[in-house]
Scaffold this motif. Sequence first.
Motif, PDB file in Angstrom:
ATOM      1  N   ARG A 150       0.731  -1.259  -0.013  1.00  0.00           N
ATOM      2  CA  ARG A 150       0.051   0.063   0.167  1.00  0.00           C
ATOM      3  C   ARG A 150       0.907   1.249  -0.084  1.00  0.00           C
ATOM      4  N   GLU A 151       2.057   1.242   0.925  1.00  0.00           N
ATOM      5  CA  GLU A 151       2.775   2.344   0.774  1.00  0.00           C
ATOM      6  C   GLU A 151       3.689   2.777  -0.194  1.00  0.00           C
ATOM      7  N   SER A 152       3.884   1.744  -1.250  1.00  0.00           N
ATOM      8  CA  SER A 152       4.463   2.109  -2.587  1.00  0.00           C
ATOM      9  C   SER A 152       3.730   2.233  -3.876  1.00  0.00           C
ATOM     10  N   ARG A 153       2.225   2.206  -3.668  1.00  0.00           N
ATOM     11  CA  ARG A 153       1.557   2.111  -4.889  1.00  0.00           C
ATOM     12  C   ARG A 153       0.741   3.418  -4.714  1.00  0.00           C
ATOM     13  N   PRO A 154       0.381   3.990  -6.209  1.00  0.00           N
ATOM     14  CA  PRO A 154      -0.467   5.189  -6.258  1.00  0.00           C
ATOM     15  C   PRO A 154      -1.773   4.896  -5.400  1.00  0.00           C
ATOM     16  N   LYS A 155      -2.287   5.965  -5.085  1.00  0.00           N
ATOM     17  CA  LYS A 155      -3.869   5.900  -4.450  1.00  0.00           C
ATOM     18  C   LYS A 155      -4.856   5.332  -5.196  1.00  0.00           C
ATOM     19  N   ILE A 156      -4.390   5.718  -6.518  1.00  0.00           N
ATOM     20  CA  ILE A 156      -5.680   5.251  -7.707  1.00  0.00           C
ATOM     21  C   ILE A 156      -4.717   4.648  -8.678  1.00  0.00           C
ATOM     22  N   LEU A 157      -5.472   3.563  -9.369  1.00  0.00           N
ATOM     23  CA  LEU A 157      -4.653   2.866 -10.365  1.00  0.00           C
ATOM     24  C   LEU A 157      -5.030   3.655 -11.599  1.00  0.00           C
ATOM     25  N   ASP A 158      -4.062   4.377 -12.357  1.00  0.00           N
ATOM     26  CA  ASP A 158      -4.464   5.214 -13.453  1.00  0.00           C
ATOM     27  C   ASP A 158      -3.673   4.802 -14.611  1.00  0.00           C
ATOM     28  N   THR A 159      -2.959   3.565 -14.827  1.00  0.00           N
ATOM     29  CA  THR A 159      -1.948   3.443 -15.807  1.00  0.00           C
ATOM     30  C   THR A 159      -3.012   1.969 -16.369  1.00  0.00           C
ATOM     31  N   GLY A 160      -2.399   1.700 -17.787  1.00  0.00           N
ATOM     32  CA  GLY A 160      -2.557   0.817 -18.568  1.00  0.00           C
ATOM     33  C   GLY A 160      -3.947   1.223 -19.026  1.00  0.00           C
ATOM     34  N   LEU A 161      -4.992   0.135 -19.281  1.00  0.00           N
ATOM     35  CA  LEU A 161      -6.163   0.201 -19.684  1.00  0.00           C
ATOM     36  C   LEU A 161      -7.126   0.996 -18.448  1.00  0.00           C
ATOM     37  N   TRP A 162      -6.555   1.608 -17.278  1.00  0.00           N
ATOM     38  CA  TRP A 162      -7.413   2.073 -16.189  1.00  0.00           C
ATOM     39  C   TRP A 162      -7.029   3.654 -16.629  1.00  0.00           C
ATOM     40  N   GLY A 163      -5.997   3.945 -17.594  1.00  0.00           N
ATOM     41  CA  GLY A 163      -5.833   5.289 -17.878  1.00  0.00           C
ATOM     42  C   GLY A 163      -6.833   5.704 -19.019  1.00  0.00           C
ATOM     43  N   ARG A 218     -19.955   4.896  -6.088  1.00  0.00           N
ATOM     44  CA  ARG A 218     -20.457   5.467  -5.014  1.00  0.00           C
ATOM     45  C   ARG A 218     -19.114   5.142  -4.073  1.00  0.00           C
ATOM     46  N   THR A 219     -18.655   3.940  -3.999  1.00  0.00           N
ATOM     47  CA  THR A 219     -17.545   3.943  -2.803  1.00  0.00           C
ATOM     48  C   THR A 219     -16.346   4.345  -3.153  1.00  0.00           C
ATOM     49  N   MET A 220     -16.017   4.017  -4.601  1.00  0.00           N
ATOM     50  CA  MET A 220     -14.595   4.690  -5.293  1.00  0.00           C
ATOM     51  C   MET A 220     -14.497   6.135  -5.004  1.00  0.00           C
ATOM     52  N   SER A 221     -15.650   6.784  -5.309  1.00  0.00           N
ATOM     53  CA  SER A 221     -15.342   8.467  -5.044  1.00  0.00           C
ATOM     54  C   SER A 221     -14.960   8.985  -3.860  1.00  0.00           C
ATOM     55  N   GLN A 222     -14.969   8.086  -2.668  1.00  0.00           N
ATOM     56  CA  GLN A 222     -14.406   8.511  -1.536  1.00  0.00           C
ATOM     57  C   GLN A 222     -12.840   8.378  -1.217  1.00  0.00           C
ATOM     58  N   GLU A 224      -8.855   9.223  -1.814  1.00  0.00           N
ATOM     59  CA  GLU A 224      -8.174  10.300  -2.135  1.00  0.00           C
ATOM     60  C   GLU A 224      -7.456  10.417  -3.657  1.00  0.00           C
ATOM     61  N   GLY A 225      -7.970  11.651  -4.161  1.00  0.00           N
ATOM     62  CA  GLY A 225      -7.632  11.593  -5.684  1.00  0.00           C
ATOM     63  C   GLY A 225      -8.387  11.495  -6.736  1.00  0.00           C
ATOM     64  N   TRP A 226      -9.382  10.755  -6.201  1.00  0.00           N
ATOM     65  CA  TRP A 226     -10.579  10.130  -7.116  1.00  0.00           C
ATOM     66  C   TRP A 226     -10.834  11.521  -8.045  1.00  0.00           C
TER      67      TRP A 226
END
Length: 243
Positions: A150-163, A218-222, A224-226
Amino acid sequence: MGATAAVSRRRDRVADVDVAWGLSFVAIALALAAAWPDTHSWLLALLVALWGGRLAVHIARRSRGHGEDPRYEKMLGGPGWRAGAATVLLRVFGTQALVAWIISFPLQVAAAYDVQWWPVVWVGVAIWAVGVYFEVVGDAQLEAYKARPRESRPKILDTGLWGWTRHPNYFGDACVWWGLWVAGALSLGWVPGLATVFAPAAMTFFIRNVTGAKLLERTMSQREGWAEYAARVPLFFPRPPRS
């Protein structure tokens, strides 16, 4: 769904229905191919089996060791089967069985009639393949993200297809069913195609607006960084992310 309900009650976990969801379409497609055996029916059965089998295995692995899904607790007004057998059977297992039967109408029509346009079948297979790619790769990228500390990964997955889309697996699911509609009912002609287009349209509407993407957000929007992530990356249909 009835067999899954029996297992689910013994395990006291309604969310077992999610594993049966993909397998219910596999059962339908195989039954249709057995009743009307030809190259087209068995091709569609193969496509459905590859998609539904992978989905069932993925969900079973992901849910192993977890308790009841909060979505079903909210739907039933309490923890699982304690809401009453009739309520669970009607709202969950019965509803999903009915929806699977309706969504599979393009497969049912395709099994009973002959193909008119084989090139259309292969266009549908290509659309199906795009959908499976988004589901498989999206799920693999999410698993790799969750496996990182957890401490070394981004708050939100925004790479690959998730970008490209905030829900690549749900977008892929929609593509799979549009592909099966094209390869199935539409390949028989315009009338069968238009008569069954409600099936992939309904599937897309529900996984985008009701039971899938919007519900999860509804859950993910809570997180940080969403808000910043949502401003750059589209909800459903993929496109290059904004800077």
